[in-house]
Write a protein that holds these residues in place. Structure first.
Motif, PDB file in Angstrom:
ATOM      1  N   GLU A   7       0.849  -1.187   0.000  1.00 48.83           N
ATOM      2  CA  GLU A   7       0.000   0.000   0.000  1.00 48.83           C
ATOM      3  C   GLU A   7       0.885   1.238   0.000  1.00 48.83           C
ATOM      4  O   GLU A   7       1.725   1.403   0.867  1.00 48.83           O
ATOM      5  CB  GLU A   7      -0.869  -0.029   1.253  1.00 48.83           C
ATOM      6  N   PRO A   9       1.315   5.334   0.406  1.00 47.95           N
ATOM      7  CA  PRO A   9       0.604   6.286   1.250  1.00 47.95           C
ATOM      8  C   PRO A   9      -0.305   7.254   0.485  1.00 47.95           C
ATOM      9  O   PRO A   9      -1.105   7.923   1.083  1.00 47.95           O
ATOM     10  CB  PRO A   9       1.709   7.046   1.981  1.00 47.95           C
ATOM     11  N   ARG A  12      -5.806   5.610  -2.162  1.00 49.84           N
ATOM     12  CA  ARG A  12      -6.890   5.271  -1.242  1.00 49.84           C
ATOM     13  C   ARG A  12      -7.194   3.785  -1.324  1.00 49.84           C
ATOM     14  O   ARG A  12      -7.175   3.192  -2.392  1.00 49.84           O
ATOM     15  CB  ARG A  12      -8.157   6.051  -1.597  1.00 49.84           C
ATOM     16  N   THR A  67      -7.555  -0.999  13.327  1.00 50.34           N
ATOM     17  CA  THR A  67      -6.761   0.221  13.369  1.00 50.34           C
ATOM     18  C   THR A  67      -7.243   1.077  12.211  1.00 50.34           C
ATOM     19  O   THR A  67      -7.252   0.617  11.067  1.00 50.34           O
ATOM     20  CB  THR A  67      -5.259  -0.096  13.199  1.00 50.34           C
ATOM     21  N   ARG A  69      -7.236   3.305   9.254  1.00 47.54           N
ATOM     22  CA  ARG A  69      -6.193   3.589   8.267  1.00 47.54           C
ATOM     23  C   ARG A  69      -6.378   5.007   7.720  1.00 47.54           C
ATOM     24  O   ARG A  69      -7.455   5.350   7.239  1.00 47.54           O
ATOM     25  CB  ARG A  69      -6.264   2.568   7.138  1.00 47.54           C
ATOM     26  N   HIS A  71      -5.435   6.380   5.054  1.00 46.05           N
ATOM     27  CA  HIS A  71      -5.626   6.476   3.603  1.00 46.05           C
ATOM     28  C   HIS A  71      -6.784   5.619   3.125  1.00 46.05           C
ATOM     29  O   HIS A  71      -6.850   5.253   1.957  1.00 46.05           O
ATOM     30  CB  HIS A  71      -4.342   6.095   2.877  1.00 46.05           C
ATOM     31  N   ALA A  72      -7.703   5.307   4.027  1.00 45.64           N
ATOM     32  CA  ALA A  72      -8.880   4.528   3.635  1.00 45.64           C
ATOM     33  C   ALA A  72      -9.911   5.448   3.006  1.00 45.64           C
ATOM     34  O   ALA A  72     -10.030   6.615   3.377  1.00 45.64           O
ATOM     35  CB  ALA A  72      -9.474   3.827   4.848  1.00 45.64           C
ATOM     36  N   GLU A 113     -15.442   2.293   8.546  1.00 49.76           N
ATOM     37  CA  GLU A 113     -14.508   3.384   8.313  1.00 49.76           C
ATOM     38  C   GLU A 113     -15.215   4.368   7.383  1.00 49.76           C
ATOM     39  O   GLU A 113     -15.555   4.003   6.246  1.00 49.76           O
ATOM     40  CB  GLU A 113     -13.227   2.895   7.631  1.00 49.76           C
ATOM     41  N   ALA A 131      -8.454   8.397  12.537  1.00 46.12           N
ATOM     42  CA  ALA A 131      -7.173   8.011  11.939  1.00 46.12           C
ATOM     43  C   ALA A 131      -6.108   9.026  12.319  1.00 46.12           C
ATOM     44  O   ALA A 131      -6.367  10.225  12.361  1.00 46.12           O
ATOM     45  CB  ALA A 131      -7.297   7.929  10.427  1.00 46.12           C
TER      46      ALA A 131
END
Length: 188
Positions: A7, A9, A12, A67, A69, A71-72, A113, A131
């Motif tokens: 992934e 950064p 998305r 957790t 994220r 960048h979700a 999320e 986040a």
């Protein structure tokens, strides 16, 4: 050859969602199901109170294990924002982890999320976590700050003061209250 998903950064990733549901049956029994196939669920039962308690604990366990994220993408947005059709909001802002549960119906718990814009528009949603914003400096990260005060089962929030603070110390900080007597237009 094995390839691993990495992934970056800047891209998305889809927002995640876990749904725990109680389904009733014609013989007055019910079952609990989870959207995660690997989760173990209790057997079919007539004890609805025990199944509700299990479902609430199971949704809370998913929330604790997740957790958020940074960048979700917004899970609500990926569903076409169908949970709030009367508003014309566009997904934006930081990613939040929310719990959606309507206590009057009491059959579905969803941990999702979503973005900051959609979260307040969703009915019966409680923000569980936010986040962390990615840091670009080389300084060590600060201790995480909780987004909201911890909640107690049943929807009540935890007190803002710690258990070690005594009540007399809290009273002494208050400004004294003055009582005023209203005067009527009459003379005495």
């Amino acid at each position: 050859m094995t390839t691993a998903y990495s992934e970056t950064p800047t891209e998305r990733v889809p927002g995640r969602a876990w749904t725990v549901r109680i389904t009733g049956h014609s013989d007055r029994s019910a079952t609990v199901s989870c959207s995660t196939p690997a989760c173990r669920m209790p057997a079919r039962s007539r004890d609805l109170a025990a199944l509700r308690a299990f479902a609430a604990r199971h949704a809370a366990a998913h929330a604790r294990a997740a957790t958020v994220r940074p960048h979700a993408g917004c899970h609500c947005g990926s569903q076409g924002c169908a949970a709030h059709p009367d508003t014309t909001a566009h997904c934006a802002g930081a990613v939040l982890l929310i719990l959606r549960h309507d206590a009057t119906v009491g059959r579905v718990w969803s941990v999702e999320e979503v973005c900051e814009t959609c979260a307040p528009l969703l009915a019966h949603a409680t923000v569980l976590a936010r986040a962390a914003t990615p840091r670009r400096s080389s300084a060590p990260p600060a201790a995480p700050v909780p987004a909201v005060r911890p909640s107690v089962p049943g929807g009540f929030s935890a007190p803002a003061t710690g258990p070690t603070e005594d009540r007399s110390a809290r009273r002494s900080r208050r400004a004294p209250q003055r009582t005023r007597r209203r005067r009527s237009g009459r003379t005495r």
